[in-house]
Enzyme design. Sequence first.
Site, short mmCIF file in Angstrom:
data_model
loop_
_atom_site.label_atom_id
_atom_site.label_comp_id
_atom_site.label_asym_id
_atom_site.label_seq_id
_atom_site.Cartn_x
_atom_site.Cartn_y
_atom_site.Cartn_z
N CYS A 103 0.86 -1.20 0.00
CA CYS A 103 0.00 0.00 0.00
C CYS A 103 0.89 1.24 0.00
CB CYS A 103 -0.89 0.03 1.24
SG CYS A 103 -1.90 -1.42 1.50
N CYS A 106 2.58 3.09 -3.26
CA CYS A 106 1.85 4.13 -3.98
C CYS A 106 1.46 5.29 -3.07
CB CYS A 106 0.56 3.57 -4.58
SG CYS A 106 0.81 2.55 -6.03
N HIS A 107 0.97 4.96 -1.88
CA HIS A 107 0.31 5.99 -1.05
C HIS A 107 1.21 6.65 -0.02
CE1 HIS A 107 -3.63 4.99 -2.68
NE2 HIS A 107 -3.42 3.72 -2.43
N CYS A 140 -7.58 -2.11 -5.24
CA CYS A 140 -6.14 -1.85 -5.16
C CYS A 140 -5.38 -3.16 -5.09
CB CYS A 140 -5.80 -1.03 -3.91
SG CYS A 140 -5.82 0.75 -4.19
N CYS A 203 -35.01 0.39 10.22
CA CYS A 203 -33.90 1.09 10.90
C CYS A 203 -34.47 2.29 11.64
CB CYS A 203 -32.88 1.58 9.87
SG CYS A 203 -32.23 0.32 8.76
N CYS A 206 -36.16 2.25 15.36
CA CYS A 206 -35.29 2.35 16.53
C CYS A 206 -34.45 3.62 16.49
CB CYS A 206 -34.35 1.14 16.61
SG CYS A 206 -35.15 -0.36 17.23
N ARG A 244 -22.68 -5.04 11.28
CA ARG A 244 -23.67 -4.44 12.20
C ARG A 244 -25.04 -4.36 11.53
NH1 ARG A 244 -25.53 -3.80 17.28
NH2 ARG A 244 -26.79 -5.23 16.08
N CYS A 248 -28.46 -6.13 12.87
CA CYS A 248 -29.71 -5.41 13.12
C CYS A 248 -30.86 -6.07 12.37
CB CYS A 248 -29.57 -3.95 12.68
SG CYS A 248 -28.99 -2.85 13.99
#
Lengths: 287, 109, 138
Positions: A103, A106-107, A140, A203, A206, A244, A248
């Site tokens: 990674c 390049c970054h 990538c 969703c 709640c 998550r 739910c």
Amino acid sequence: MKRAYAPGRSLVAALAIVAGLAVPAMADPDEDSLVINGDIEIVTETAAPAHLDGISTIYSGWRFRGDGTQAMQMDDFDNPGMLGVAAAEEVWQAVDGSAGESCASCHGDATEMRGVKAVYPKWNEEAGEVRTLEMQINDCRETRMGAEAWGYTSGGMTNMVALLASVSRGVPVDVAIDGPAQSAWEAGKEIYYTRYGLLEQSCANCHENSYGMMIRADHLSQGQINGFPTYRLKNTKLNAAHDRFKGCIRDTMAETFAPGSDEFIALELYVASRGNGLSVEGPSVRN
Amino acid sequence: MADNVKPRVKVPKSASAGEAIVIKTLISHPMESGQRKDSSGNPIPRSIINRFVVDFNGENVIDMTLEPAISTNPYVEFSATVPESGEFTFTWYDDDGSVYTDTQSISVA
Amino acid sequence: MNFTRRQSILTGLGAAVAAFLPFRAFAAVEDNIAEFTGGAEPGSGGITLTAPEIAENGNTVPIEVSAPGAVSIAVFAAGNPTPAVATFNFGPLAASQSASTRIRLAGTQDVVAVAKMADGSFVSDRKEVKVTIGGCGG
């Protein structure tokens, strides 16, 4: 319609006073403010973005947690989610795949990626699709590095997303919802307001209509995802946003969508946009 | 040895002689309690860090016994007196016989 | 032995109550404490156990123990399947006889800290921690 839930919420609070119950437990988010490492100021409350009409103020889930849980996120050493970040820092520097790249090749340093997490999911013109950070990381890996794609919510992937979140902490979430991203955003909104499962819960039931109230012993938050990936005390690991979502929807006793599915990508874009203006704060600590 | 076990310690770089300093330690470890079952109902064997020892220049600061009731990624915070410049050694003992160590120097002005 | 109807009902109730008690192991913690103290009954004062009144999740509950002048402090969770949690033995370079850690609690229960003092006496402190069950079974 603004704060349509307010009368009900006040009534619950009033009843709690009459019954002599612990009112704070039933109440709105607390008044604590979050500064990480005594340095990174996190916006945990701000005006709702213009596209939201059911809520006037948005809050980070951090504001709904108990003091002990909150404290674990205020210092990187106390935050076990940073173990995942440290693991990803090593991976960031490590060459992987047929192209002989890491990674970092390049970054540069991971800190160069500050701000990136804040704008994902994001429209990718070349690919003609809305991409989550996970999709971009795998692109990538496969295209640039000649490496194998990671599982969408695998430990390595979630650690890497946590690293990218950690270097963006304090940057306001700012996902684009118009232009080519709009149709995905609309699809996500549709899912957000659709009642699922045997419990017929959306969703919104709640996290828009009932946040601040107790669902059994749990203090309901607005379900913001600015703190993902999240280290949960429950399963003592970093959790991806799509996992998550899956949890739910499963809890409504419905068949859930798969992590990485078009439905969850759209939902992530929509839910992220509900938090436009809150700071990126992953890896957060929640119960 | 359990996978990816990594100790982390936080010790101030310097202190004055005799000063009480706060030390925080965290080690990534699943702390498998021995109470859980896998998806086919078989008990998952216990595998924990069972002892944690901290010394400074060979003298003991704390010697802790850990049981399965200590949470995943054991976190321990305590305080130490630093009489002179020197080195803290941190040692974690795993059920499987592995030993993980870390050291941290501190200079006393 | 003849049971009257009332006695039978009471016995039944007792059995029902026993069946619904979340933890049947309260005796075990007393055994653990006695093992640590060599049978001595710990006194009170001189030791502080800090634990949340309500823990958001039983998997990770922050606690702190402090007993100035102690040689060692043992921590027990009265309602866990095995009550022993940790023992801190303080060396000559411990600046204070105190420590913090994070523990697992199998449900609402008492956490007990017992300190062995330099003179061989024992003191203890006890806190009830309510462990909440999340809204969605979490």
